[in-house]
Write a protein that holds these residues in place. Structure first.
Motif, PDB file in Angstrom:
ATOM      1  N   THR A   1      -2.331  -1.440  24.900  1.00 52.11           N
ATOM      2  CA  THR A   1      -2.765  -2.304  22.693  1.00 52.11           C
ATOM      3  C   THR A   1      -3.080  -1.396  22.411  1.00 52.11           C
ATOM      4  OG1 THR A   1      -3.380  -4.455  24.016  1.00 52.11           O
ATOM      5  CG2 THR A   1      -3.770  -3.511  22.275  1.00 52.11           C
ATOM      6  N   ILE A   2      -3.731  -0.477  22.370  1.00 54.21           N
ATOM      7  CA  ILE A   2      -4.016   0.508  21.347  1.00 54.21           C
ATOM      8  C   ILE A   2      -2.994   1.753  21.515  1.00 54.21           C
ATOM      9  CG2 ILE A   2      -6.658   0.327  21.913  1.00 54.21           C
ATOM     10  CD1 ILE A   2      -6.021   2.812  23.836  1.00 54.21           C
ATOM     11  N   ILE A   3      -2.095   1.876  22.486  1.00 53.76           N
ATOM     12  CA  ILE A   3      -1.021   3.039  22.145  1.00 53.76           C
ATOM     13  C   ILE A   3      -0.127   2.527  21.625  1.00 53.76           C
ATOM     14  CG2 ILE A   3       1.286   3.792  23.460  1.00 53.76           C
ATOM     15  CD1 ILE A   3      -0.296   4.143  25.899  1.00 53.76           C
ATOM     16  N   ASP A   4       0.443   0.560  21.579  1.00 53.57           N
ATOM     17  CA  ASP A   4       1.008  -0.166  20.308  1.00 53.57           C
ATOM     18  C   ASP A   4       0.597   0.192  18.651  1.00 53.57           C
ATOM     19  OD1 ASP A   4       3.170  -0.255  22.520  1.00 53.57           O
ATOM     20  OD2 ASP A   4       1.943  -2.834  22.661  1.00 53.57           O
ATOM     21  N   GLU A   5      -0.625  -0.036  18.877  1.00 58.13           N
ATOM     22  CA  GLU A   5      -1.623   0.344  17.580  1.00 58.13           C
ATOM     23  C   GLU A   5      -1.010   1.310  16.876  1.00 58.13           C
ATOM     24  OE1 GLU A   5      -5.094  -1.081  18.352  1.00 58.13           O
ATOM     25  OE2 GLU A   5      -5.017  -3.100  18.418  1.00 58.13           O
ATOM     26  N   PHE A   6      -1.299   2.417  17.930  1.00 60.36           N
ATOM     27  CA  PHE A   6      -0.908   4.077  17.034  1.00 60.36           C
ATOM     28  C   PHE A   6       0.797   4.037  16.396  1.00 60.36           C
ATOM     29  CE2 PHE A   6       0.229   8.184  18.361  1.00 60.36           C
ATOM     30  CZ  PHE A   6      -0.808   8.987  17.339  1.00 60.36           C
TER      31      PHE A   6
END
Length: 247
Positions: free
Chosen positions: A92-97
């Motif tokens: 999720t946080i990789i996708d946000e980045f």
């Protein structure tokens, strides 16, 4: 009792694998007799192979010396062959980045002196995957891993620096200099070395002991490497957030 191999003509390598399979199936404490009975293998053959497997740490003897268990060397092979697992929170946080950059963002894991693709950018699929995994000296993620290993030969096929493109470093002295720079900078890069027209920046995701266990990679056109590098600090902050989620 007469013994006849389950597979006629089986050689030492095949019989060794069958012994490992038997110990894996029966579990810790499997005895030599259980192995010979299950495989219909002559005791002399079994004991010779068991001693060799223990010597190479594919098997270990149990504390009471009556049986066997799978050893550390085999655990390393299994770990290297098992696809990396990335939890939902990390994805999720990789996708946000990814939403804030116009370049591919991939996550690579280091497993037993080799690279493994842990999270591939769905919008910008990896190219030259074989070369990426096979020749670590040609990629940013691979160089980061080599800098961590200390001895590049451990991860290079035959210890050779293969020329993947015209820009790939094939001089061992020059590679050593670059790895030393990577250790100081805490990041690695490559331009046109893995694939002509492509560039990548890799930042380490640290294990609890402070060593690098993975690489967050930003990849894009070679002529846009300066723009890729502008995301370095934000990417480094992401690696800090990823650390407790991955390790």
């Amino acid at each position: 009792m007469s013994y006849k191999p389950a597979h006629a003509g089986s050689g030492p390598a095949s019989n060794s694998l069958r012994i490992l399979e038997t110990v894996a199936r029966f579990g810790t404490g499997t005895t030599a007799k259980e192995i010979t009975d299950a495989l219909r293998m002559p005791p002399a053959t079994a004991y010779r192979l068991l001693n060799a497997l223990v010597g190479d740490e594919y098997l270990v003897r149990t504390s009471d010396l009556r049986g066997f268990a799978l050893g550390h060397a085999l655990s390393g092979l299994v770990a290297a062959a098992t696809p990396p697992t990335v939890c939902t929170a990390a994805r999720t946080i990789i996708d946000e980045f990814r939403q804030g950059v116009r370049f591919a963002v991939h996550l690579m894991m280091f497993r037993s002196a080799s690279l493994r693709v842990a999270e591939e950018d769905p919008d910008y699929p990896l190219h030259s995957v074989f070369e990426l995994l096979r020749y670590p000296h040609a990629s940013a993620a691979g160089k980061l891993m080599l800098a961590e290993l200390g001895d590049p030969a451990l991860a290079l096929p035959g210890g050779q620096l293969v020329k993947v493109t015209d820009h790939t470093i094939t001089d061992s002295g020059r590679l050593e200099e670059q790895l030393a720079e990577i250790r100081v900078a805490g990041q690695a890069s490559e331009i046109n070395e893995l694939e002509e027209g492509s560039a990548s920046l890799a930042l380490p995701v640290q294990l609890p002991d402070g060593s690098a266990g993975a690489a967050l990679c930003l990849t894009g056109p070679a002529e846009r490497f300066t723009a890729i590098s502008e995301h370095a600090e934000a990417a480094r902050e992401l690696t800090v957030r990823l650390k407790p989620l991955l390790f």
